[in-house]
Design an enzyme around this catalytic site. Structure first.
Site, short mmCIF file in Angstrom:
data_model
loop_
_atom_site.label_atom_id
_atom_site.label_comp_id
_atom_site.label_asym_id
_atom_site.label_seq_id
_atom_site.Cartn_x
_atom_site.Cartn_y
_atom_site.Cartn_z
CB CYS A 199 70.80 12.81 59.25
SG CYS A 199 70.56 14.52 58.72
CG HIS B 1 66.17 9.17 61.20
ND1 HIS B 1 67.42 9.55 61.62
CD2 HIS B 1 65.85 9.99 60.17
CE1 HIS B 1 67.86 10.56 60.87
NE2 HIS B 1 66.91 10.84 59.97
CD GLU C 197 62.32 5.74 61.62
OE1 GLU C 197 63.14 5.18 62.35
OE2 GLU C 197 62.03 6.96 61.72
CE LYS D 208 66.87 12.75 64.33
NZ LYS D 208 66.87 11.29 64.50
CG HIS E 262 67.69 15.96 62.62
ND1 HIS E 262 68.77 15.15 62.87
CD2 HIS E 262 67.25 15.61 61.37
CE1 HIS E 262 68.97 14.34 61.86
NE2 HIS E 262 68.06 14.60 60.93
CG PHE F 31 69.28 15.04 53.09
CD1 PHE F 31 68.06 14.51 53.49
CD2 PHE F 31 69.43 16.42 53.14
CE1 PHE F 31 67.04 15.32 53.93
CE2 PHE F 31 68.41 17.25 53.57
CZ PHE F 31 67.21 16.70 53.97
#
Length: 426
Positions: A177, A317, A328, A349, A354, A413
């Site tokens: 991502c 994010h 985060e 988002k 996402h 990831f």
């Protein structure tokens, strides 16, 4: 490596909120959600625990020819739509395709000085899985000759290079991502190194397919708020339960400031710096204290010759997962220190879902627009702030921004961390 200034001259996107950048940006500022139930035939055929997603608002067939849709995986289709919009927005000429043909309207670019950095986190999953079904049901002779070019992750970047005649290099970062944002950071290096004057950069993803949905659901990453899809993506809310999978593409045209000035280009914003780090912590979970992410933020600011006090806005994010959002916040606190208290943080988002490998690129576009228009987008569905989230989150209405820098975060990831720093054009 030189310290050449890099400017954003073109923006393009196709998203769950609109088929182009202006439509998408208007929908974001209006606080609209792109999440909706999946097609009924899916629900009949597959026993999926999640029955909704944020699908494209406008099908690519509306802007592509039939041969183009037949020869490209959906991820490539989305990328080409976004790239064409960004190219036109930058005022660049459509290249000649045949001997003797003249370029279309706009300013030509030397092909040997034009590069492409467009990413996908997953690649041509529709082509791969549909082709496997064809192999099982009809045999190898029914497999299309373009199957491999359609399924390979660099297929979208290659299609864009063919479209615009890019000969300075074609690159595809595959970092989950963070892929779209990492591609934009790669473009910075290409221009500063002198390899290119212009780079088409961004990300694309077309993974709203039963298998990825089942896989994400199996790891409890997706929201299961099936009764209310529009309210499912709720970053920082105490009742968040996972992200909403989305699809689409976002692309920007980046140029050296000298090249843009020489052709009289309009500049949306300056891409002042980029930071890339890795966690080496876990294949999926973020480092709990945000150590790697905070290093990326600090690296982006250092690269941009900015201090934390210069930052007025962050497009986070913020996927809406219980663990990721808190990590985060820790990264933002470590990266910006006390200056974070004066920063308006948006989690877009909540509206787009996402977009995986396209997420960082789309949110970079939003960050450019926030700096240009001096407005921070809203964060919808935030009814009760998680008490561990001690930041100034922009609520359900846009907020005016004072002049300053903005940071876009993207994480993936595998422990990938990317931060991009933008400032307004002078």
């Amino acid at each position: 490596m030189t310290d050449r200034q890099i400017v954003v001259t073109g923006l393009g996107a196709t998203t769950p909120l609109g088929g182009d950048v202006p439509t998408t940006w208007d929908a974001v500022l209006a606080g609209k959600s792109g999440a909706a139930p999946l097609p009924p035939e899916w629900l009949e055929r597959y026993d999926l625990p999640v029955t909704f997603a944020a699908r494209l608002a406008e099908p690519p067939e509306a802007k592509l020819s039939r041969p183009e849709t037949k020869r490209l995986d959906p991820s490539g289709q989305y990328a080409l739509v976004a790239a064409r919009e960004a190219w036109a927005d930058a005022g660049l000429a459509t290249p000649a395709r045949r001997p003797g043909e003249q370029p279309g309207d706009g300013v030509p670019v030397v092909p040997e000085r034009l590069a492409v950095c467009v990413a996908s986190g997953i690649g041509g999953v529709w082509t791969l899985l549909d082709s496997y079904d064809t192999l099982k049901e009809k045999g190898p002779k029914r497999i299309l000759p373009l199957t491999v070019p359609m399924l390979m992750p660099n297929g979208p970047a290659a299609a864009i290079s063919l479209e615009f005649g890019a000969r300075a290099g074609v690159h595809t970062a595959v970092s989950a991502c963070a892929s779209g944002a990492e591609s934009i950071a790669q473009a910075v290096d290409l221009i500063r190194s002198g390899r290119a004057d212009v780079v088409i950069a961004g990300g694309t993803e077309a993974a709203i397919h039963p298998l990825p949905i089942a896989g994400f659901a199996s790891m409890h990453a997706l929201s299961t708020r099936n009764d209310d899809p529009a309210a499912a993506s709720r970053p920082y809310d105490v009742d968040r339960d996972g992200f909403v999978i989305g699809e689409g593409a976002a692309v920007m045209v980046l140029e050296s400031a000298e090249h843009a000035a020489a052709r009289g280009a309009r500049v949306h914003a300056v891409l002042a710096g980029a930071g890339i780090t890795s966690d080496a912590h876990h294949i999926a979970a973020p480092e709990p204290q945000g150590a790697g992410a905070s290093r990326a933020i600090r690296a982006a600011l250092e690269d941009a010759h900015l201090s934390p006090a210069d930052v007025v806005h962050v497009n986070a994010h913020a996927t809406s997962t219980p663990v990721g959002d808190v990590a985060e916040v820790a990264a933002l606190r470590a990266g910006l220190g006390p200056a974070l208290d004066g920063v308006a943080v948006s989690a877009t988002k909540s509206m787009t879902g996402h977009l995986l490998g396209a997420a960082g690129a789309l949110e970079a576009v939003f960050t450019v627009l926030a700096v240009r228009d001096r407005v921070a987008p809203p964060t919808i569905n935030l009814l009760k702030l998680d008490p561990r989230v001690k930041i100034d989150v922009v609520g359900d209405q846009p907020r005016e921004l004072r002049p300053g820098a903005a940071v876009n975060n993207a994480f993936g990831f595998g422990g990938h961390n990317v931060a991009l720093a933008f400032v307004a054009a002078s």
